[in-house]
Design a protein around this motif. Structure first.
Motif, PDB file in Angstrom:
ATOM      1  N   SER A 153      53.221  62.595  -7.760  1.00 60.17           N
ATOM      2  CA  SER A 153      52.872  62.804  -9.000  1.00 60.17           C
ATOM      3  C   SER A 153      53.620  64.074  -9.384  1.00 60.17           C
ATOM      4  CB  SER A 153      51.570  63.347  -9.402  1.00 60.17           C
ATOM      5  OG  SER A 153      51.149  63.699 -10.391  1.00 60.17           O
TER       6      SER A 153
ATOM      7  N   LYS B 237      51.236  62.521 -19.110  1.00 54.12           N
ATOM      8  CA  LYS B 237      50.768  61.031 -18.635  1.00 54.12           C
ATOM      9  C   LYS B 237      51.256  60.084 -19.804  1.00 54.12           C
ATOM     10  CE  LYS B 237      48.723  62.512 -14.949  1.00 54.12           C
ATOM     11  NZ  LYS B 237      49.059  62.122 -13.351  1.00 54.12           N
TER      12      LYS B 237
ATOM     13  N   GLU C  29      53.325  58.122 -15.338  1.00 55.19           N
ATOM     14  CA  GLU C  29      54.122  59.320 -15.620  1.00 55.19           C
ATOM     15  C   GLU C  29      55.602  58.779 -15.879  1.00 55.19           C
ATOM     16  OE1 GLU C  29      51.707  62.455 -13.115  1.00 55.19           O
ATOM     17  OE2 GLU C  29      53.457  61.747 -12.276  1.00 55.19           O
TER      18      GLU C  29
ATOM     19  N   ASN D 231      58.041  58.128 -12.856  1.00 54.76           N
ATOM     20  CA  ASN D 231      57.640  58.327 -11.470  1.00 54.76           C
ATOM     21  C   ASN D 231      57.282  56.929 -11.019  1.00 54.76           C
ATOM     22  OD1 ASN D 231      56.091  58.953  -9.389  1.00 54.76           O
ATOM     23  ND2 ASN D 231      54.242  59.338 -10.422  1.00 54.76           N
TER      24      ASN D 231
END
Length: 388
Positions: free
Chosen positions: A133, A151, A123, A126
């Motif tokens: 997440s 994603k 991501e 991230n």
């Protein structure tokens, strides 16, 4: 299949590798997915190399799969990296099954039946990766989950049938919980046609938007607390991902070394009348490449064997795995750089295989663990955590 009886050419015959090598430049130039490569690999049973024989696969070990991925990457790097993401899930299924957890048996059965599993973990922004997440995992009344989020780097985008992913459940009584599950292709999963990159173009690792994509209850495989976690799903993903990534970039390094050796044997110096293979400076450069390369396959085999044999490295596992990936990708880049210098100006042309390898190898730096994460993990293993 035992290590002594393992024959890589059974799973990747020389003629298959040459067909894929011949197609690689076109896929790269046209920025399209290697459909023909995937069909050849599917026909060869390659998608199920890590699936037990009892379930219709080849029953190979992680050590053997890593060797095969090195061979495949030497012929078609983008194809190898794309297939890697499918093999990660079949490898995780093997790691869990070897430890008595059959939660991913459907992955093994699906791979044997021809399904293609994609890896939906990355991501944007991230840096927690497996430990957190930004994707919302909303619990459903039947025990399933609906995932909403974005994603990135979703390899196999045009062809996957099941997407393995994670998200964060923030509403259940025991929240927050990381949820690992699989969703099928549906209208709730939209893929942007945004993969126009410097290298590894054939992977077609497009951005994936999840708009309430539902994983049925039987495809929800794990719920664990966020943050560093010793759960087998975390170990399985991290170990197989790092080992197979190291394998792909080691395969690129070997191909660059082979091309450099072949080029040195063919190029002739106008000054001396001898081949460049007789030039002391070129010989030193190729020797330096070989010294770096020779260290990589044994390291991969050793770490993969420890995973196969369930060795207990305790908290050192993550530093060993991130270190393996880091060494492989940095050494591979060094080796390709040297190969370009050995080949000379011809390697600067887009039509040169080394030009493509030069672009492809750069992708290794961006996969987890990146250099900063790898160094932080290893520093913690040796020096302990940073003081507050």
């Amino acid at each position: 299949m035992t290590a002594s009886s393992f024959d890589p050419s059974i799973h990747l015959p020389a003629d298959l590798l040459e067909r894929m090598r011949a197609r690689a430049a076109d896929y790269d130039r046209d920025n399209v997915f290697p459909e023909a490569d995937l069909e050849d690999l599917r026909a060869a049973g390659y998608l199920a190399i890590l699936v037990p024989e009892a379930l219709g696969g080849a029953g190979l070990s992680l050590v053997q799969a890593a060797e095969l991925q090195q061979r495949l990457a030497g012929a078609a790097p983008a194809t190898a990296l794309a297939v890697n993401m499918h093999l990660v899930w079949t490898g995780v299924a093997k790691v869990l099954s070897d430890r008595g957890i059959e939660a991913l048996r459907f992955v093994q059965e699906g791979a044997a039946a021809g399904e293609v599993f994609a890896f939906g973990i990355s991501e944007a922004g991230n840096d927690l990766v497996l430990f957190g997440s930004d994707t919302d995992a909303a619990p459903q009344d039947d025990g399933g989950y609906a995932f909403t989020g974005t994603k990135i780097f979703t390899s196999l985008a045009p062809v996957w049938t099941q997407l393995g992913l994670h998200g964060l459940d923030t509403t259940s009584p025991d929240a927050p919980q990381m949820v690992y599950a699989f969703v099928p292709r549906s209208d709730a999963v939209r893929m942007r046609d945004d993969w126009d990159t410097l290298g590894m173009r054939g992977t077609q690792s497009r951005t994936t938007e999840l708009h309430g994509a539902v994983a049925p209850p039987e495809r929800v495989v794990r719920r664990i607390a966020p943050g560093p976690n010793p759960d087998p799903i975390v170990f399985g993903i991290f170990s197989v991902f790092e080992i197979l990534l190291a394998s792909v970039y080691t395969g690129i390094a070997r191909r660059a070394l082979d091309v450099a050796v072949d080029t040195a044997a063919r190029r002739t110096s106008k000054r001396t009348g001898r081949t460049y293979g007789q030039d002391p400076d070129i010989r030193w450069r190729i020797a330096d490449m070989a010294l770096a390369y020779d260290a990589l396959p044994p390291q991969i085999a050793a770490i993969a064997r420890d995973v196969d044999e369930r060795a207990d490295h305790g908290p050192r596992w993550f530093s060993l795995l991130s270190g393996l990936k880091h060494r492989a990708v940095t050494a591979a880049k060094q080796i390709v750089d040297e190969a370009v210098l050995v080949a000379g100006g011809s390697s600067y042309f887009a039509s040169s295989e080394l030009s493509r390898l030069y672009r492809d190898v750069l992708a290794g730096l961006f996969h987890p663990s990146d250099p900063e994460s790898a160094h932080s993990t290893v520093a913690t293993a040796w020096l302990g955590p940073l003081e507050p």
